[in-house]
Design an enzyme around this catalytic site. Structure first.
Site: not given
Length: 428
Positions: A107, A134, A207
C-alpha cells in the site's frame, strides 16, 4: 483440467508471514489452482536476502534464491510481498518493464509511486493487481475498480486499520486508557513494537489515497491525504462520545463534492446507528456511497497472514489466467481532473467539548462566536459541575477553516476554561 501446455511460473519476492502463506497455498492447492487458471501453476522461486535463514518447513529450500534478476526473468507472474518503498519499487518496475504481470500488497508503494507503476504497466501491457493492499481479505479494490466502474461513487468511509480499531474498541468497551491498550495490543501481536504507522494514521492514509484514486478516476497520492492519528484520544473523549450516542473510530475518508476531491484520515465520532459503529476488535469495514448502487458495506479480516494471502491468491489466479490464455486486467483510470481539496476546504460536522464558567450569558457568548464564523450549532449538551460546566456543542456542516477560526476565538474567551477536544462527526 489444464488447457495450456506451458506452465505459469510464479515468482514470490519476500518470504515473511504473507509470503509463507502464499507458498503454502500454491503448494497445497496446486491442482485446484491449475484448474482455475487453465494451466499448470508452478513456483519459479522465492526471493530472500539470505537463503541460509531457517524458515517455515512449508517453504522448500530449493525454491529460495537471492538472485532476483534471474528469478524475474524466468517468471510469468511476479508477486511482491516485501513491503517498503525500496527495493520493492525497483523490482516491480523491472518486472513490469519486462512485461511480467505483477501482484503486490504494498500500500505504501502504491500510494507514493502509484503513477510510475501504472505508467510502466500501461507501456508494456502488463497486469498490475493489488487487492491485498487495502483491507486485507476484504474484496474491495476489485469492486471499486471494476464493479462500480459504471456508477458514480460519491463517498467512502473506511475502518481500514485493525490495530487502531482494536485500541479504540478496547477503550470504549473496557474504559481503559490509550497507553495501556496499546501495550496490550503489542503483547497480543496486534500492534508492532513501533506502532507509529498504525496509531499515527499513516497506514490508513496510504489506503485512503488508493481508494480515492480508484473511486474518483484520478491520481491521489499519499501527500494529498490529510492525516491525524489516535494518539490524542483520551478516556474522557470516549465517555463524551457515548453521552452523545457515538463511538470514536479512525476513519479513512474519500469524498467527491462539487468543490473537488477530499482524502483524509482522522478519529471521528460515528453514530451508534451507523453500520461502522458496530465494527469490533481488529476487523475492518468500508462503507461506500454511490449514486446508483446506494449504500454498500464491506466487512471482514483486515490483516494477518492467511487473510491477506487470500486476497493475494485471488490476484495471482487472475493474472495467471491472462498469462496462460491471453488478455489483461483493467488499466489505470485517471481521466478526471477534480481539484484536490486541502483539509481547510473539507466540510463535515463537529463536536467541540469545552469547560466553561457556570454563569449566566456564557452560552450566548460562545454561540455568538460560532455565528460570527459561519458555523451553525446543532445541539448543546451541558454537564453541570461545582465551578466549571462541561459543554459538548455539535455543529451543522461547516468547513475546517471556519471551525478552526471558531475554536481559536472561543479559546480566548475569559468565560471558557479550556477547549478539551474537537472531533469530527461522520456518517450522519
Amino acid at each position: 483440467m489444464s488447457t495450456s501446455s506451458s506452465p505459469v511460473k510464479i515468482a514470490i519476492l519476500g518470504c515473511g508471514t504473507v509470503g509463507t502463506q502464499v507458498v503454502r497455498v500454491l503448494t497445497e492447492q496446486q491442482t485446484d489452482l491449475s484448474a482455475r487458471v487453465g494451466a499448470d501453476v508452478e513456483i519459479a522461486g522465492v526471493y530472500v536476502r539470505d537463503t541460509s535463514v531457517t524458515r517455515d518447513p512449508v517453504v522448500p529450500t530449493d525454491v529460495l534464491t537471492s538472485d532476483v534478476d534471474a528469478l524475474i526473468e524466468r517468471a510469468d507472474v511476479v508477486v511482491e510481498l516485501m513491503g517498503g518503498l525500496e527495493p520493492a519499487r525497483t523490482m516491480i518496475l523491472q518486472a513490469l518493464n519486462a512485461g511480467k504481470g505483477v501482484v503486490t500488497a504494498n500500500k505504501a508503494l502504491l500510494a507514493t509511486h502509484g503513477a510510475e507503476l501504472y505508467e510502466a504497466a500501461d507501456a508494456s501491457g502488463a497486469d498490475l493487481y493489488f487487492e491485498a493492499a487495502v483491507a486485507g481479505a476484504i474484496p474491495l479494490v476489485r469492486p471499486v475498480r471494476e464493479s462500480l466502474a459504471g456508477d458514480t461513487v460519491t463517498r467512502i468511509l473506511g475502518i481500514v486499520n485493525g490495530t487502531t480499531n482494536y485500541v479504540l474498541d478496547e477503550m470504549t468497551t473496557k474504559g481503559l486508557d490509550y497507553g495501556e491498550v496499546v501495550a496490550e495490543a503489542q503483547r497480543l501481536g496486534y500492534a508492532e513494537a513501533d506502532p507509529t504507522a498504525d496509531v499515527g494514521g499513516h497506514d490508513a492514509a496510504a489506503k485512503a489515497a488508493i481508494l480515492a484514486s480508484l473511486a474518483f478516476h484520478q491520481r491521489v497520492s499519499l501527500d494529498d491525504v490529510y492525516c491525524e492519528g489516535i494518539t490524542e484520544i483520551t478516556a474522557a473523549d470516549i465517555e463524551a462520545a457515548a453521552e452523545t450516542g457515538h463511538v470514536i473510530k479512525l476513519l479513512a475518508i474519500a469524498e467527491q463534492t462539487s468543490e473537488g476531491v477530499s482524502a483524509r484520515v482522522y478519529p471521528a465520532l460515528v453514530p451508534n446507528a451507523h453500520p461502522l459503529a458496530s465494527v469490533r476488535g481488529a476487523f475492518n469495514a468500508v462503507f461506500i456511497e454511490a449514486e446508483a448502487a446506494g449504500e454498500l458495506m464491506f466487512y471482514g479480516q483486515g490483516a494477518g497472514g492467511a487473510p491477506t494471502a487470500s486476497a493475494v491468491m485471488g490476484d495471482i489466479v487472475s493474472v495467471a489466467r491472462h498469462a496462460a490464455g491471453g488478455g489483461h486486467g483493467p488499466r489505470e483510470s485517471n481521466y478526471a481532473k477534480h481539484p484536490l481539496l486541502p483539509i481547510g476546504g473539507a466540510q463535515t460536522r463537529y463536536a467541540i467539548r469545552m469547560s466553561v464558567h457556570d454563569k449566566p450569558g456564557v452560552l450566548a457568548r460562545v454561540a455568538d462566536a460560532f455565528a460570527r464564523n459561519g458555523v451553525g450549532i446543532g445541539s448543546v449538551l451541558q454537564v453541570p459541575d461545582a465551578e466549571l460546566a462541561s459543554l459538548i456543542i455539535s455543529t451543522h456542516r461547516a468547513s475546517e477553516a471556519s471551525l478552526s477560526a471558531t475554536v481559536a476565538e472561543v479559546r480566548e474567551m475569559d468565560s471558557v476554561g479550556e477547549v478539551l477536544s474537537v472531533l469530527r462527526i461522520e456518517g450522519e
